[in-house]
Motif scaffolding. Structure first.
Motif, PDB file in Angstrom:
ATOM      1  N   PHE A 235       0.826  -1.189   0.000  1.00 24.73           N
ATOM      2  CA  PHE A 235       0.000   0.000   0.000  1.00 24.73           C
ATOM      3  C   PHE A 235       0.872   1.256   0.000  1.00 24.73           C
ATOM      4  O   PHE A 235       0.712   2.147  -0.828  1.00 24.73           O
ATOM      5  CB  PHE A 235      -0.893  -0.041   1.239  1.00 24.73           C
ATOM      6  N   LEU A 236       1.839   1.280   0.930  1.00 27.47           N
ATOM      7  CA  LEU A 236       2.696   2.459   1.022  1.00 27.47           C
ATOM      8  C   LEU A 236       3.519   2.649  -0.249  1.00 27.47           C
ATOM      9  O   LEU A 236       3.706   3.773  -0.729  1.00 27.47           O
ATOM     10  CB  LEU A 236       3.626   2.349   2.234  1.00 27.47           C
ATOM     11  N   ALA A 237       3.994   1.551  -0.809  1.00 24.20           N
ATOM     12  CA  ALA A 237       4.815   1.656  -2.014  1.00 24.20           C
ATOM     13  C   ALA A 237       4.009   2.252  -3.153  1.00 24.20           C
ATOM     14  O   ALA A 237       4.489   3.100  -3.899  1.00 24.20           O
ATOM     15  CB  ALA A 237       5.361   0.284  -2.401  1.00 24.20           C
ATOM     16  N   MET A 238       2.767   1.803  -3.258  1.00 24.41           N
ATOM     17  CA  MET A 238       1.937   2.310  -4.347  1.00 24.41           C
ATOM     18  C   MET A 238       1.646   3.799  -4.160  1.00 24.41           C
ATOM     19  O   MET A 238       1.686   4.569  -5.103  1.00 24.41           O
ATOM     20  CB  MET A 238       0.615   1.545  -4.431  1.00 24.41           C
ATOM     21  N   ILE A 239       1.375   4.180  -2.919  1.00 29.29           N
ATOM     22  CA  ILE A 239       1.144   5.601  -2.654  1.00 29.29           C
ATOM     23  C   ILE A 239       2.430   6.372  -2.955  1.00 29.29           C
ATOM     24  O   ILE A 239       2.423   7.384  -3.645  1.00 29.29           O
ATOM     25  CB  ILE A 239       0.760   5.839  -1.174  1.00 29.29           C
ATOM     26  N   GLY A 240       3.532   5.843  -2.444  1.00 22.57           N
ATOM     27  CA  GLY A 240       4.815   6.511  -2.616  1.00 22.57           C
ATOM     28  C   GLY A 240       5.161   6.705  -4.074  1.00 22.57           C
ATOM     29  O   GLY A 240       5.786   7.692  -4.446  1.00 22.57           O
ATOM     30  N   PHE A 241       4.737   5.781  -4.907  1.00 25.02           N
ATOM     31  CA  PHE A 241       5.073   5.940  -6.304  1.00 25.02           C
ATOM     32  C   PHE A 241       4.048   6.747  -7.074  1.00 25.02           C
ATOM     33  O   PHE A 241       4.397   7.529  -7.943  1.00 25.02           O
ATOM     34  CB  PHE A 241       5.268   4.583  -6.974  1.00 25.02           C
ATOM     35  N   SER A 242       2.776   6.556  -6.750  1.00 23.18           N
ATOM     36  CA  SER A 242       1.775   7.211  -7.580  1.00 23.18           C
ATOM     37  C   SER A 242       1.556   8.670  -7.201  1.00 23.18           C
ATOM     38  O   SER A 242       1.013   9.435  -7.984  1.00 23.18           O
ATOM     39  CB  SER A 242       0.455   6.451  -7.539  1.00 23.18           C
ATOM     40  N   VAL A 243       1.991   9.062  -6.018  1.00 18.80           N
ATOM     41  CA  VAL A 243       1.903  10.481  -5.675  1.00 18.80           C
ATOM     42  C   VAL A 243       3.227  11.127  -6.080  1.00 18.80           C
ATOM     43  O   VAL A 243       4.272  10.759  -5.586  1.00 18.80           O
ATOM     44  CB  VAL A 243       1.654  10.674  -4.164  1.00 18.80           C
ATOM     45  N   PRO A 244       3.174  12.047  -7.008  1.00 20.25           N
ATOM     46  CA  PRO A 244       4.428  12.594  -7.530  1.00 20.25           C
ATOM     47  C   PRO A 244       5.178  13.427  -6.504  1.00 20.25           C
ATOM     48  O   PRO A 244       4.600  13.936  -5.544  1.00 20.25           O
ATOM     49  CB  PRO A 244       3.981  13.454  -8.710  1.00 20.25           C
ATOM     50  N   THR A 245       6.497  13.566  -6.721  1.00 26.04           N
ATOM     51  CA  THR A 245       7.332  14.270  -5.741  1.00 26.04           C
ATOM     52  C   THR A 245       6.941  15.735  -5.593  1.00 26.04           C
ATOM     53  O   THR A 245       7.154  16.314  -4.545  1.00 26.04           O
ATOM     54  CB  THR A 245       8.820  14.186  -6.097  1.00 26.04           C
ATOM     55  N   PHE A 246       6.365  16.342  -6.640  1.00 25.53           N
ATOM     56  CA  PHE A 246       5.991  17.746  -6.469  1.00 25.53           C
ATOM     57  C   PHE A 246       4.928  17.882  -5.399  1.00 25.53           C
ATOM     58  O   PHE A 246       4.831  18.910  -4.732  1.00 25.53           O
ATOM     59  CB  PHE A 246       5.572  18.408  -7.797  1.00 25.53           C
ATOM     60  N   PHE A 247       4.166  16.831  -5.209  1.00 26.74           N
ATOM     61  CA  PHE A 247       3.133  16.883  -4.186  1.00 26.74           C
ATOM     62  C   PHE A 247       3.672  16.499  -2.806  1.00 26.74           C
ATOM     63  O   PHE A 247       3.439  17.197  -1.825  1.00 26.74           O
ATOM     64  CB  PHE A 247       1.971  15.985  -4.583  1.00 26.74           C
ATOM     65  N   THR A 248       4.429  15.399  -2.730  1.00 21.31           N
ATOM     66  CA  THR A 248       4.980  15.021  -1.422  1.00 21.31           C
ATOM     67  C   THR A 248       5.899  16.118  -0.887  1.00 21.31           C
ATOM     68  O   THR A 248       5.889  16.408   0.302  1.00 21.31           O
ATOM     69  CB  THR A 248       5.771  13.697  -1.475  1.00 21.31           C
ATOM     70  N   GLY A 249       6.666  16.733  -1.782  1.00 17.12           N
ATOM     71  CA  GLY A 249       7.564  17.810  -1.357  1.00 17.12           C
ATOM     72  C   GLY A 249       6.796  18.941  -0.701  1.00 17.12           C
ATOM     73  O   GLY A 249       7.147  19.419   0.375  1.00 17.12           O
ATOM     74  N   LEU A 250       5.724  19.329  -1.368  1.00 18.47           N
ATOM     75  CA  LEU A 250       4.898  20.414  -0.840  1.00 18.47           C
ATOM     76  C   LEU A 250       4.286  20.032   0.508  1.00 18.47           C
ATOM     77  O   LEU A 250       4.275  20.813   1.462  1.00 18.47           O
ATOM     78  CB  LEU A 250       3.798  20.710  -1.862  1.00 18.47           C
TER      79      LEU A 250
END
Lengths: 339, 311, 578
Positions: A153-168
């Motif tokens: 689950f976490l891996a899929m979230i980690g990959f499908s949410v782009p870094t521009f969003f996680t960074g923000l």
């Protein structure tokens, strides 16, 4: 094996020459222009003159030959001179390959930016490998356990949410609300081992960009490790090894893991150029201003010499990364043979 | 199937009773697949998402491009179940409408990338004569500077494709081809690595010794054994295709700016994260859900197709 | 196996602890020192030689070091910097025939290396920029300059080729600073390209000197101890000028985290800024210059079927646009737009609805077109109906002489612009005009590559949108952009600023008249007349008078937002409230 390595290294030279030519042709065709970002208050005739003086209007082959000469011959000679102290030929007259945007030698820019890229991207990559491989192994070993499901689950979230969003998201949580970490990376900060504060400062400013990238890399790598482990866990040799009474830990780590590493090694090799290439989006969000940011600014500014040089350096890393992967295959898995 | 029968004698361990009963690989695979609970759930969820974006707009008839300034920054209400954006456009309508394109692009681009990547990887891994040239081409593709390349492609092909297929279809074809054609390289490297390890194994040697033609060895025996990295790569490929599509439209290469796609909604919405979080949560949720579903379906498929996987 | 998960759990625990520890230690040690000024520009300067790069970011960054003879203040008035006074006709600084201007220089100025600043440096700066081998990006400031000479050490005489009613082009404003001859004398012409050290660390007369320059990343300045007001000014002893990232996060670094004191050019939708400002850490500041976001209306036919004749102006009118030159159409297009909604929704206080191409300075601003401020969809529909431009085939789109009113509307990629496009598309759909939107990467759109079909000069679209403005306060050269001889086309390599390809002898006559008129009020009347022609003939549809938007931290004092010069023009007066 050594024959194979020699052959690969020899083919690398023509490969790189072809790549450099193709890349140059693409950049030449590309409509991004060096005067595109200037204010509209600068009149068109002046723009035309700026382009001309930059050398942007030179014919394609002239520009390419200039690049080959100044980058492939002059710059290595300069480096050689600087490191050995011997002067070769007329070093004063030797032209260096300069960028259109900054009018400074591109190699100097690369050297200036390497530290922050290595600190942030390199660390996150290492971290990702260290975290991903164990997660992948456990997930596969305990397929469909809670651990595995959560990991998936976490891996899929980690990959499908782009870094521009996680960074923000990280900035809003850790910089704005908690005020734990700075949201802007200070590239002028000097780390010295004797000064504990400087080390802590560096770790703090690295934390968010490194975490964002590591999350992304880990997601991908742990999945490949898991799938590869799964494939090997049920193979005959594992049963044989178990039946020989070897300890479970030994079987899993020595046999299965080792044989499962081929995709992981491929992935790591594919990612090595990325360490130097930097991570464009993450570098931009946190203003790490490493090689990734240098590349994107050069692309946006139509700075052909810089883009060409950086792309070529990355191409060298890609080609050699893949050679290294091929060698690693043979070492890891005796079934792989090249002759 | 013949391939199954031929490979069986070599790997006796794998011959399980139900295997022998089966006459068809596919019906057998389906039986296996159904046992995979998560995969079945994923099939239903994905079906629901696909149905939602295809049929949904017929029930939720709000125009995704309609601007209603007075209703901007609306939270989740009965009029706007998913809220609205800064111009008062309905997020639900936009997510449904955008989902059609994003899913279509994600899946088609993934298929192209997987097809190309697997083919190149198989050929390079299996035929030593092709290995060097194919892998050098892969190196080259990996080295190409993506952004300038995209600008060049637009310059060369946008107007002609637009003329032939019309604005939307033309752009769709262009986008899918670009994403697919620039995304196959990691898969090729992964598959080749696996093939190198697999081709020396007994079952391949055995198949060769009984005179199976190359294509049957490659696409029958070897392909099934290198399937797992392909499945994982496919999962990631969908996610990155959906996001890449948004990046393309910023360059002026993708769909027109008022055309909502999941990637674009996510990107445009991120600046409003603290004002109206719904703007990013919905597209983000659907991208993640889709990827998660594809992952579980992939897991199930691999378990079903690969005889080694069965416990 | 328990073994694995235990290890994993403990690893996680360690990570959490370490992260928490850094965080806690981190909150205690704040990095900013009271006397260090942190400035954030989301576009990073790539050089400090403003003659080599004409970008705004470079001009601003260089303005801490390099100074002109006079600057514009926040109200657009000239203020002497390196000169003792502003030369005028009254004080005899400008000759009666308007062909010369004499600047008297201050005699108490020294360069940051301690050597005196003299008229010779001013002469050098002119020679430096006008050297044809340099490719100087500010050479337009020296238009019509025939000679610059040093009468004595502290007097400079500039001679123009003819009467120059507005002689404040050379050496005025941040884009035309003075370079030191001693430092740059070996860097003239083509050699300037390889003078990396000089370009990155110019010797100036300003309040700061460069300590370290990292191109496209960060500049560290320290105080110039030879500055004329040292040690009273400047207050800040160090300036950390960081670049990179995007506008939205730059705003956040000032308004939400307070890590930086000042951030420039925050062109993001206003509600986002407003929400950040609500934190009470910083303040949004804006100032209105001459920037107007406008629609450019293609007067020529951009139909792709025309091949090489696409958007090419023909003097005989044979290639005119099929419907955009019809008064009913361009008036209706303008009437359908609700500029106030656009301004309020997207710009907040940082943009105002406008009906003029030339909205400022105040004496040049026309009031003759203000009726456009009220949206009138009904009126627009009636206008089109009367002109016989109606929907004949029932598809909801009007036709003029059988040509449907379908508009390709392009602009550069920018979230704000894309929202403007969406709004306008909807309004136009309400008057039976169908719009296809297109956005193009800014580096391509404004790039001017003659091979690309997507540049704003080529204008292979019916309507395009961007912001234009001019430096300083005099609109003469700006208004001359739209004369007939400025039309871009294949024969000129698509150079030329008359993007809409309008040609009217009457307009050209006004341009010529302005070049000969010295009286300020007469000049203003001419400029207003030209502005009205542009708007009323539908060459451009003005939308928003855009302000420059920056943010400062609340404890930073002395900032005077200046849109006529560098925003950092008075940085020597900036202080921090204790």
């Amino acid at each position: 094996m050594s024959k194979f390595i020699i052959r690969r290294l020899l083919t690398a030279i023509p490969t790189l020459l072809v790549i450099s030519f193709v890349v140059f042709a693409i950049l030449e065709l590309s409509p991004a222009d060096p005067v595109g970002n200037l204010p509209l208050t600068i009149p068109p005739e002046v723009r035309a003159q700026i382009r001309e003086k930059m050398g942007a209007d030179d014919p394609f082959m002239v520009k390419y030959v200039k690049w080959v000469n100044q980058f492939m011959i002059n710059e290595p000679l300069n480096i050689l001179e600087e490191t050995t102290g011997i002067s070769i030929g007329n070093s004063e007259e030797r032209l260096r390959y300069i960028s259109w945007q900054t009018r400074s030698p591109i190699i100097d820019l690369v050297i200036q930016r390497l530290p922050q890229t290595l600190w942030v991207v390199g660390t996150s990559y290492l971290l990702a490998i260290l975290i991903a491989v164990p997660i992948g192994v456990i997930s596969a070993y305990k397929q469909y356990s809670i651990f595995d499901q959560v990991g998936t689950f976490l891996a899929m979230i980690g990959f499908s949410v782009p870094t521009f969003f996680t960074g923000l998201l990280f900035i809003i949580i850790f910089s704005v609300n908690l005020k734990w970490f700075p949201s802007v990376y200070d590239t002028t900060h000097k780390v010295s081992i004797s000064d504990i504060d400087s080390v802590i400062f560096q770790l703090r400013q690295m934390f968010m960009p490194t975490a964002v990238l590591a999350l992304f890399f880990t997601a991908q790598m742990s999945r490949f490790t898991r799938s590869s482990m799964l494939e090997n866990l049920n193979q005959d040799y594992v049963r044989t090894a178990r039946s020989k009474g070897l300890s479970e830990k030994y079987v899993v780590l020595k046999h299965v893991l080792r044989n499962s590493l081929i995709p992981v090694v491929t992935l790591i090799a594919l990612g090595i150029p990325g360490i130097f290439q930097g991570a464009i989006i993450t570098e931009q969000i946190f203003r790490v201003n490493g090689l990734g940011q240098l590349l994107i600014i050069a692309i946006q500014g139509g700075d052909l010499p810089t883009v060409q040089t950086l792309t070529f350096i990355f191409a060298v890393l890609i080609v050699f990364g893949n050679i290294a992967a091929d060698i690693a295959y043979a070492i890891l898995d005796p079934r792989v043979v090249y002759n | 199937m013949a391939t199954v029968a031929k490979s069986k004698p070599i790997k006796l361990d794998d011959v399980e009773p139900e295997m022998l009963k089966s006459n068809s690989l596919w019906s057998d695979a389906w039986r296996q697949f159904r046992k995979h609970k998560l995969a079945m759930i994923a099939v239903f969820v994905l079906f629901f998402i696909v149905a939602g974006v295809i049929i949904g707009p017929f029930f939720w008839t709000v125009d995704p491009e309609h601007i209603e300034i007075t209703e901007s920054y609306s939270g989740m209400t009965t009029i706007h179940p998913f809220g609205t954006d800064s111009l008062g456009r309905d997020t639900l309508a936009r997510v449904m409408f955008g989902g059609r394109v994003s899913l279509a692009i994600g899946i088609s681009a993934m298929l192209i990338a997987m097809f190309l990547g697997t083919l190149v990887g198989l050929l390079a891994g299996y035929y030593r004569s092709l290995d060097n040239i194919l892998m050098r081409i892969t190196d080259m593709f990996l080295s190409l500077p993506i952004l300038p390349l995209l600008l060049v492609i637009t310059l060369l092909f946008r107007d002609s494709l637009r003329k032939i297929f019309g604005p939307e279809m033309g752009i769709f074809i262009l986008t899918v081809t670009i994403i697919g054609a620039l995304g196959w390289m990691p898969t090729a490297r992964l598959v080749r690595g696996e093939v190198l390890a697999v081709k020396g194994q007994e079952f391949v040697l055995a198949a060769r010794s009984i005179g199976s033609p190359d294509y049957r060895i490659l696409f029958g025996h070897i392909l099934r054994n290198v399937f797992s990295p392909v499945i994982v790569a496919a999962t990631f490929s969908i996610a990155s295709a959906i996001i890449t599509e948004a990046a393309l439209s910023f360059l002026g290469l993708g769909f027109p700016p008022d055309f909502p796609t999941w990637g674009r909604l996510l990107f445009d919405g991120k600046d409003f994260l603290t004002i109206t979080p719904a703007l990013v949560i919905w597209p983000g949720l659907f991208i993640s859900l889709t990827v998660l579903c594809v992952n579980f379906i992939g897991d199930g498929l691999r378990d079903a197709l690969d005889p080694k996987m069965r416990k | 196996m328990q073994y694995f998960s235990f290890r994993k759990m403990s690893l996680l625990l360690v990570i959490v602890l370490v992260v928490g520890a850094f965080g806690v230690i981190g909150t205690a040690s704040a990095q900013d020192d009271e006397r260090t000024l942190n400035i954030l520009y989301w576009q990073a300067p790539s050089t400090l030689n403003v003659f080599l790069s004409g970008g705004t970011k470079e001009i601003h960054a260089a303005s801490l070091v390099l100074e002109p003879l006079a600057r514009y203040d926040q109200d657009g008035n000239l203020v002497p910097y390196l000169a003792t006074e502003i030369p005028t006709l009254e004080n005899g600084g400008i000759s009666e025939d308007l062909t010369t201007i004499t600047w008297n220089l201050r005699d108490d100025i020294v360069w940051s290396d301690g050597t005196p600043f003299t008229a010779d440096d001013v002469v050098f700066s002119w020679e430096f920029c006008t050297n044809p081998e340099l490719g100087c990006s500010q050479v337009q400031n020296f238009n019509d300059v025939e000679n610059v000479e040093a009468v004595d050490d502290h007097t400079v005489l500039i001679t123009f080729g003819g009467p120059k009613p507005f002689p404040y082009g050379p050496f005025v404003g941040a884009q035309s600073p003075i370079f030191q001859r001693a430092q740059f004398q070996d860097c003239v012409g083509a050699d300037a390209q390889s003078c990396t050290e000089e370009n990155f660390n110019p010797i100036g007369t300003g309040p700061y000197v460069v300590e370290e320059f990292r191109p496209n990343d960060v500049i560290t300045y320290v105080v110039n101890e030879n500055y004329r007001d040292f040690p009273e000014k400047p207050f800040f002893t160090r300036v950390n000028f960081k670049g990179g990232g995007d506008a939205e996060s730059a705003a956040r670094a000032v308004l939400e985290t307070g890590e930086f004191d000042y951030a420039w050019n925050l062109q993001v939708e206003f509600p986002i800024l407003q929400a950040m400002e609500a934190n009470g850490i910083g303040t949004i500041i804006s100032g209105f210059g001459t920037s107007v976001e406008r629609l450019i209306v293609n007067q020529t036919n951009p139909n792709p079927d025309l091949g090489d004749l696409r958007s090419v102006f023909e003097a005989d009118g044979s290639n005119a646009h099929p419907f955009l030159t019809d008064p009913a159409v361009y008036r209706a297009l303008s009437m359908a737009i609700d500029r106030n909604v656009m301004a309020e929704q997207l710009y907040g206080p940082t943009g105002r609805a406008t009906c003029n191409v030339l909205p400022a300075p105040a004496i040049y601003a026309s009031t003759n077109n203000d009726s456009c401020l009220v949206q009138d969809i009904e009126g627009a529909n009636a206008l089109l109906d009367e002109a016989g431009i109606v929907d004949t085939d029932g598809d909801g789109i009007r036709e003029k002489d059988g040509v449907p009113l379908r508009i390709l509307y392009q602009t550069s990629t920018n979230a704000l612009r894309q929202n403007e496009q969406a709004l306008i598309k909807q309004w136009w759909s309400e008057i039976g005009v169908d719009t296809e939107l297109r956005n193009i990467d800014a580096s391509v759109f404004f790039g001017g590559d003659p091979a690309s079909p997507d540049t704003y000069q080529k204008f292979y679209a019916d309507i395009e949108m961007y912001t234009n403005n001019f430096d300083g306060t005099d609109p003469e050269s700006y208004m001359s952009n739209w004369a007939c001889n400025n039309i871009p086309g294949p024969d000129t390599g698509w150079l030329g600023n008359n993007i809409q390809r309008s040609c009217d002898p009457e307009y050209d006559a006004l341009v010529e008249q302005m070049a000969r008129t010295a009286d300020l009020e007469d000049r203003a009347a001419l400029a207003i007349q030209m502005n009205d022609m542009i708007v009323q003939n539908g060459w451009m549809i003005p939308l928003i008078h855009r302000g420059a938007v920056s943010a400062r931290r609340n404890d930073l004092e002395g900032v005077l937002m200046n849109v006529w010069d560098s925003e950092l023009w008075n940085i020597a007066d900036w202080t921090r409230a204790s």
